[in-house]
Design a protein around this motif. Structure first.
Motif, PDB file in Angstrom:
ATOM      1  N   LYS A  31      82.782  75.891  29.632  1.00  0.00           N
ATOM      2  CA  LYS A  31      82.536  75.136  30.872  1.00  0.00           C
ATOM      3  C   LYS A  31      83.430  73.907  30.944  1.00  0.00           C
ATOM      4  O   LYS A  31      83.993  73.592  32.004  1.00  0.00           O
ATOM      5  CB  LYS A  31      81.064  74.729  30.968  1.00  0.00           C
ATOM      6  CG  LYS A  31      80.763  73.843  32.192  1.00  0.00           C
ATOM      7  CD  LYS A  31      79.285  73.542  32.310  1.00  0.00           C
ATOM      8  CE  LYS A  31      79.015  72.515  33.412  1.00  0.00           C
ATOM      9  NZ  LYS A  31      79.520  72.958  34.744  1.00  0.00           N
ATOM     10  N   LEU A  32      83.559  73.195  29.822  1.00  0.00           N
ATOM     11  CA  LEU A  32      84.409  72.002  29.815  1.00  0.00           C
ATOM     12  C   LEU A  32      85.857  72.351  30.118  1.00  0.00           C
ATOM     13  O   LEU A  32      86.536  71.647  30.876  1.00  0.00           O
ATOM     14  CB  LEU A  32      84.295  71.288  28.465  1.00  0.00           C
ATOM     15  CG  LEU A  32      82.961  70.569  28.217  1.00  0.00           C
ATOM     16  CD1 LEU A  32      82.858  70.130  26.761  1.00  0.00           C
ATOM     17  CD2 LEU A  32      82.804  69.359  29.143  1.00  0.00           C
TER      18      LEU A  32
ATOM     19  N   THR B 129      93.003  71.732  22.564  1.00  0.00           N
ATOM     20  CA  THR B 129      93.241  70.520  23.344  1.00  0.00           C
ATOM     21  C   THR B 129      91.931  69.796  23.657  1.00  0.00           C
ATOM     22  O   THR B 129      91.877  68.568  23.712  1.00  0.00           O
ATOM     23  CB  THR B 129      93.995  70.842  24.651  1.00  0.00           C
ATOM     24  OG1 THR B 129      94.324  69.623  25.303  1.00  0.00           O
ATOM     25  CG2 THR B 129      93.162  71.693  25.598  1.00  0.00           C
ATOM     26  N   LEU B 130      90.849  70.578  23.841  1.00  0.00           N
ATOM     27  CA  LEU B 130      89.539  69.976  24.073  1.00  0.00           C
ATOM     28  C   LEU B 130      89.096  69.176  22.860  1.00  0.00           C
ATOM     29  O   LEU B 130      88.621  68.040  22.981  1.00  0.00           O
ATOM     30  CB  LEU B 130      88.518  71.069  24.397  1.00  0.00           C
ATOM     31  CG  LEU B 130      87.047  70.641  24.471  1.00  0.00           C
ATOM     32  CD1 LEU B 130      86.828  69.587  25.541  1.00  0.00           C
ATOM     33  CD2 LEU B 130      86.151  71.853  24.738  1.00  0.00           C
ATOM     34  N   ASP B 131      89.251  69.733  21.663  1.00  0.00           N
ATOM     35  CA  ASP B 131      88.868  69.028  20.439  1.00  0.00           C
ATOM     36  C   ASP B 131      89.631  67.718  20.284  1.00  0.00           C
ATOM     37  O   ASP B 131      89.064  66.698  19.874  1.00  0.00           O
ATOM     38  CB  ASP B 131      89.107  69.918  19.222  1.00  0.00           C
ATOM     39  CG  ASP B 131      88.180  71.123  19.190  1.00  0.00           C
ATOM     40  OD1 ASP B 131      87.021  70.973  19.595  1.00  0.00           O
ATOM     41  OD2 ASP B 131      88.628  72.199  18.780  1.00  0.00           O
ATOM     42  N   MET B 132      90.910  67.732  20.629  1.00  0.00           N
ATOM     43  CA  MET B 132      91.724  66.518  20.522  1.00  0.00           C
ATOM     44  C   MET B 132      91.224  65.450  21.491  1.00  0.00           C
ATOM     45  O   MET B 132      91.104  64.278  21.125  1.00  0.00           O
ATOM     46  CB  MET B 132      93.191  66.852  20.807  1.00  0.00           C
ATOM     47  CG  MET B 132      93.839  67.735  19.753  1.00  0.00           C
ATOM     48  SD  MET B 132      95.520  68.237  20.214  1.00  0.00           S
ATOM     49  CE  MET B 132      96.313  66.643  20.363  1.00  0.00           C
ATOM     50  N   HIS B 133      90.918  65.856  22.724  1.00  0.00           N
ATOM     51  CA  HIS B 133      90.431  64.878  23.704  1.00  0.00           C
ATOM     52  C   HIS B 133      89.051  64.342  23.326  1.00  0.00           C
ATOM     53  O   HIS B 133      88.785  63.142  23.506  1.00  0.00           O
ATOM     54  CB  HIS B 133      90.387  65.523  25.094  1.00  0.00           C
ATOM     55  CG  HIS B 133      91.703  65.545  25.796  1.00  0.00           C
ATOM     56  ND1 HIS B 133      92.687  66.466  25.491  1.00  0.00           N
ATOM     57  CD2 HIS B 133      92.212  64.751  26.773  1.00  0.00           C
ATOM     58  CE1 HIS B 133      93.739  66.255  26.260  1.00  0.00           C
ATOM     59  NE2 HIS B 133      93.481  65.214  27.050  1.00  0.00           N
TER      60      HIS B 133
ATOM     61  N   THR C 120      77.888  64.541  20.496  1.00  0.00           N
ATOM     62  CA  THR C 120      77.535  65.347  19.330  1.00  0.00           C
ATOM     63  C   THR C 120      78.134  66.739  19.464  1.00  0.00           C
ATOM     64  O   THR C 120      78.031  67.363  20.513  1.00  0.00           O
ATOM     65  CB  THR C 120      76.003  65.467  19.205  1.00  0.00           C
ATOM     66  OG1 THR C 120      75.446  64.156  19.075  1.00  0.00           O
ATOM     67  CG2 THR C 120      75.615  66.298  17.993  1.00  0.00           C
ATOM     68  N   THR C 121      78.750  67.207  18.377  1.00  0.00           N
ATOM     69  CA  THR C 121      79.278  68.567  18.354  1.00  0.00           C
ATOM     70  C   THR C 121      78.160  69.541  17.993  1.00  0.00           C
ATOM     71  O   THR C 121      77.468  69.358  16.998  1.00  0.00           O
ATOM     72  CB  THR C 121      80.412  68.704  17.319  1.00  0.00           C
ATOM     73  OG1 THR C 121      81.471  67.806  17.667  1.00  0.00           O
ATOM     74  CG2 THR C 121      80.945  70.135  17.279  1.00  0.00           C
ATOM     75  N   ILE C 122      77.970  70.544  18.826  1.00  0.00           N
ATOM     76  CA  ILE C 122      77.018  71.606  18.543  1.00  0.00           C
ATOM     77  C   ILE C 122      77.843  72.810  18.100  1.00  0.00           C
ATOM     78  O   ILE C 122      78.467  73.488  18.928  1.00  0.00           O
ATOM     79  CB  ILE C 122      76.169  71.960  19.776  1.00  0.00           C
ATOM     80  CG1 ILE C 122      75.538  70.683  20.366  1.00  0.00           C
ATOM     81  CG2 ILE C 122      75.106  72.979  19.406  1.00  0.00           C
ATOM     82  CD1 ILE C 122      74.657  69.909  19.406  1.00  0.00           C
TER      83      ILE C 122
END
Length: 224
Positions: free
Chosen positions: A171-172, A187-191, A210-212
């Motif tokens: 979704k993100l 790229t999402l993890d970096m942002h 929080t990372t799920i």
């Protein structure tokens, strides 16, 4: 600040209830007997939450005397006596609503809000510790502006809009990057990593994201 007077002699009930009301944004005074309840209620708090089984003067008598004195303070009765006769007597004495023990906290808070709305008294809106200005595309954390890139802003906006809920990686990526996206989410993890640092990801100010694992991320609104 909206003031609630809580008249309850059992600390096992009054302590958690007072904390819950304060979290809702109310100023709360607690008294443990009917004489004190009557005296303080005559000072016109915005709401009286009144246990019927108080010592010295019971809750029904407190309610009757309040109305005899012309007080219009809304009264929410707490009672362990659930039979219909006591309920009717309580309302005839001038109570506005009642909740029977044991009660669900969510129900009591809902009735509290309803009585305050009826009296045109609203609880103060707690100040948002993370505030997003969509028109100005600006973000403020505890009153201080946080400088974000366009993607960081959009990412935080989606997470905050789903406060307390897990937002999937897919979704993100779709909402922030490309509606037709598929493939890697590196790229999402970096942002997310950069956004955490900008929001104060350290021992003094733990991250609000929080990372799920295997699913996505959850934003939890900071509290004082």
């Amino acid at each position: 600040m909206t003031k609630v007077l809580l008249a309850e002699d059992d600390p096992a009930i009054s302590d958690p209830l007072a904390r819950a009301l304060r979290r809702e944004g109310y100023e709360v005074d607690v008294c443990t007997d009917g004489e004190a309840a009557l005296e303080q209620a005559l000072l016109q708090p915005d709401l009286l939450v009144l246990d019927l089984g108080l010592p010295k003067i019971d809750g029904l008598e407190v309610c009757r005397r309040l109305r005899q004195e012309g007080s219009t303070v809304p009264v929410l009765v707490l009672t362990a006596r659930a039979d219909e006769v006591d309920t009717v007597v309580g309302l005839d004495a001038g109570a506005d609503d009642y909740v029977t023990k044991p009660f669900r906290l969510a129900e009591l808070l809902a009735r509290t809000r309803a009585l305050l709305r009826r009296g045109v008294v609203e609880p103060p809106a707690p100040e948002a510790l993370v505030r997003i200005d969509n028109e100005g595309r600006r973000v403020f954390l505890r009153g201080q502006e946080v400088q974000l890139t366009g993607k960081e802003f959009e990412l935080l906006k989606v997470l905050v809009a789903n406060d307390g809920k897990v937002v999937s990686r897919e979704k993100l990526m779709r909402d922030v990057w490309d509606s037709a996206w598929y493939g890697s989410t590196k790229t999402l993890d970096m942002h997310i990593s950069v956004l955490r640092r900008k929001l104060g990801d350290d021992a003094a100010h733990p991250s609000y994201i929080t990372t799920i694992r295997g699913v996505g991320f959850r934003f939890d609104a900071p509290e004082e």
